[in-house]
Design an enzyme around this catalytic site. Structure first.
Site, PDB file in Angstrom:
ATOM      1  N   ASP A  37      41.384  39.638  32.701  1.00 38.23           N
ATOM      2  CA  ASP A  37      40.207  39.351  32.185  1.00 38.23           C
ATOM      3  C   ASP A  37      39.758  37.746  31.824  1.00 38.23           C
ATOM      4  O   ASP A  37      40.737  37.073  32.013  1.00 38.23           O
ATOM      5  CB  ASP A  37      40.212  40.173  30.766  1.00 38.23           C
ATOM      6  CG  ASP A  37      38.948  40.491  30.147  1.00 38.23           C
ATOM      7  OD1 ASP A  37      37.902  40.268  30.681  1.00 38.23           O
ATOM      8  OD2 ASP A  37      38.654  40.946  29.017  1.00 38.23           O
ATOM      9  N   HIS A  54      34.949  35.287  39.326  1.00 44.54           N
ATOM     10  CA  HIS A  54      35.858  36.405  40.253  1.00 44.54           C
ATOM     11  C   HIS A  54      36.736  35.755  41.524  1.00 44.54           C
ATOM     12  O   HIS A  54      37.710  36.329  41.595  1.00 44.54           O
ATOM     13  CB  HIS A  54      34.924  37.527  40.542  1.00 44.54           C
ATOM     14  CG  HIS A  54      34.222  38.129  39.395  1.00 44.54           C
ATOM     15  ND1 HIS A  54      34.734  38.541  38.329  1.00 44.54           N
ATOM     16  CD2 HIS A  54      32.864  38.511  39.321  1.00 44.54           C
ATOM     17  CE1 HIS A  54      34.022  39.103  37.378  1.00 44.54           C
ATOM     18  NE2 HIS A  54      32.801  38.982  37.951  1.00 44.54           N
ATOM     19  N   LEU A 148      57.901  43.835  46.630  1.00 39.92           N
ATOM     20  CA  LEU A 148      57.041  44.004  45.616  1.00 39.92           C
ATOM     21  C   LEU A 148      55.818  45.267  46.071  1.00 39.92           C
ATOM     22  O   LEU A 148      55.498  44.878  47.162  1.00 39.92           O
ATOM     23  CB  LEU A 148      56.329  42.923  45.234  1.00 39.92           C
ATOM     24  CG  LEU A 148      55.194  43.176  44.104  1.00 39.92           C
ATOM     25  CD1 LEU A 148      55.820  43.225  42.579  1.00 39.92           C
ATOM     26  CD2 LEU A 148      54.201  41.802  44.129  1.00 39.92           C
TER      27      LEU A 148
HETATM   28  C1  V07 Z   1      39.018  41.288  42.426  1.00 40.03           C
HETATM   29  C2  V07 Z   1      39.642  38.886  41.818  1.00 40.03           C
HETATM   30  C3  V07 Z   1      40.838  39.062  40.501  1.00 40.03           C
HETATM   31  C4  V07 Z   1      40.209  39.022  39.068  1.00 40.03           C
HETATM   32  C5  V07 Z   1      39.580  40.166  38.756  1.00 40.03           C
HETATM   33  C6  V07 Z   1      38.173  40.759  39.166  1.00 40.03           C
HETATM   34  C7  V07 Z   1      37.720  40.154  40.472  1.00 40.03           C
HETATM   35  C8  V07 Z   1      41.803  41.065  44.484  1.00 40.03           C
HETATM   36  C9  V07 Z   1      41.113  42.409  44.705  1.00 40.03           C
HETATM   37  C10 V07 Z   1      41.797  43.426  45.700  1.00 40.03           C
HETATM   38  C11 V07 Z   1      41.582  44.535  45.464  1.00 40.03           C
HETATM   39  C12 V07 Z   1      42.151  45.838  46.374  1.00 40.03           C
HETATM   40  C13 V07 Z   1      42.965  45.242  47.387  1.00 40.03           C
HETATM   41  C14 V07 Z   1      43.106  43.882  47.657  1.00 40.03           C
HETATM   42  C15 V07 Z   1      42.611  42.900  46.833  1.00 40.03           C
HETATM   43  C16 V07 Z   1      40.173  42.549  43.979  1.00 40.03           C
HETATM   44  C17 V07 Z   1      38.102  43.448  43.121  1.00 40.03           C
HETATM   45  C18 V07 Z   1      38.042  42.328  42.506  1.00 40.03           C
HETATM   46  C19 V07 Z   1      37.111  44.402  43.011  1.00 40.03           C
HETATM   47  F1  V07 Z   1      43.471  46.102  48.221  1.00 40.03           F
HETATM   48  N1  V07 Z   1      40.966  40.501  43.603  1.00 40.03           N
HETATM   49  N2  V07 Z   1      39.998  41.265  43.221  1.00 40.03           N
HETATM   50  N3  V07 Z   1      39.074  43.558  43.926  1.00 40.03           N
HETATM   51  N4  V07 Z   1      38.801  40.181  41.530  1.00 40.03           N
END
Ligand code: V07
Length: 263
Positions: A37, A54, A148
């Site tokens: 968050d 983000h 991991l």
């Molecule tokens: C998102 C970056 C981290 C902070 C929180 C919100 C924004 C990595 C992924 C991701 C998801 C699935 C995957 C590989 C990477 C991601 C979303 C948002 C929607 F297989 N960061 N991140 N997905 N944020």
């Protein structure tokens, strides 16, 4: 001597020094779950659009994954997108849905190299095809990795997950294949998206919010919680080490007790 201690959990010599070494010599949480968050607030503080926060948050995902893997953590579950997040402005949702691809395009080679296995828990419906394709590719490319498990919670909601498990059980009862007397905790756990994972030992939520926000409600029954004011893009290796050290201190306090008494 430090190197010898380190051997217990990893045969890597960690650059972060003594702190990681001492952490590795005690029970490292096998499963860490994180509510990431504060990305929007991080951006606002810098007069940047929320999406910049983000995007910056992705770099933290990479840092935390690398260190967790080096410390010998088995599972890292990251709450990337909740079923409630669809209520955000469409432009922000569209941006968020591009992040899994961007993350994996940039970091998949590194994850493969580091023996990390990518997993996802959440509802596939509503997710764009391009997002699902990128994740499918990463899951396949890392399926035999033994390090991991990097488990992204994407379009995940815990109450919906529990409702689905209950519906499935009710259907079995209605069909006459299950007796009501045989419904127990293991049966419900086995109907959740986490059925193949251990329950989290440590939950971290960043940015000063002290709520679960529909995250792993069943699975967190016995988990240690740690909340920090740090915004997710500012969270780093030292933050993770601090969280684990606090977890270990709490565990040490329970040292004389048996598992049941702790619960
Ligand atoms: C998102 C970056 C981290 C902070 C929180 C919100 C924004 C990595 C992924 C991701 C998801 C699935 C995957 C590989 C990477 C991601 C979303 C948002 C929607 F297989 N960061 N991140 N997905 N944020």
């Amino acid at each position: 001597m430090f190197n010898k201690l380190l051997k217990r959990n990893t045969d890597l010599v960690l650059e972060s020094g003594d702190r990681s070494v001492l952490i590795s010599n005690e029970a490292v949480p096998a499963h860490i779950a994180i509510i990431m968050d504060g990305n929007g607030r991080w951006a606002k503080k810098r007069s940047l659009p929320r999406v910049a926060g983000h995007h910056e948050g992705m770099k933290t995902v990479r840092k935390v994954t690398k260190l967790a893997n080096e410390l010998g953590v088995s599972v890292l579950t990251l709450y990337a997108f909740s079923t409630e997040n669809w209520k955000r402005p469409k432009i922000e949702v569209d941006f968020l849905m591009r992040l899994p691809e961007e993350f994996l395009t940039t970091f998949l080679p590194e994850l493969i190299e580091e023996n990390v296995r990518v997993e996802m828990m959440g509802y596939h419906h509503n997710l764009p095809l391009h997002t699902l394709r990128a994740i499918k590719k990463a899951k396949e490319a890392t399926k035999d990795n033994t390090g991991l498990v990097l488990n992204f919670a994407l379009n995940y909601g815990s109450r919906a997950e529990i409702v689905d498990a209950v519906k499935d059980i009710a259907a079995q009862v209605a069909a006459g294949t299950l007796d009501v007397c045989d419904i127990n905790e293991d049966l419900i756990s086995g109907g959740l998206m986490t059925k193949d994972l251990p329950e989290p030992d440590l939950l971290i939520r960043t940015s000063g919010e002290v709520r679960l926000s529909n995250f792993m409600l069943w699975q967190l029954a016995y988990t240690e919680f740690w909340f920090t004011e740090t915004l997710w893009p500012d969270f780093n290796e030292d933050s993770l080490l601090e969280a684990i050290e606090i977890y270990q201190k709490r565990n040490r306090r329970y040292g004389g007790l048996k598992g049941d008494e702790v619960k």
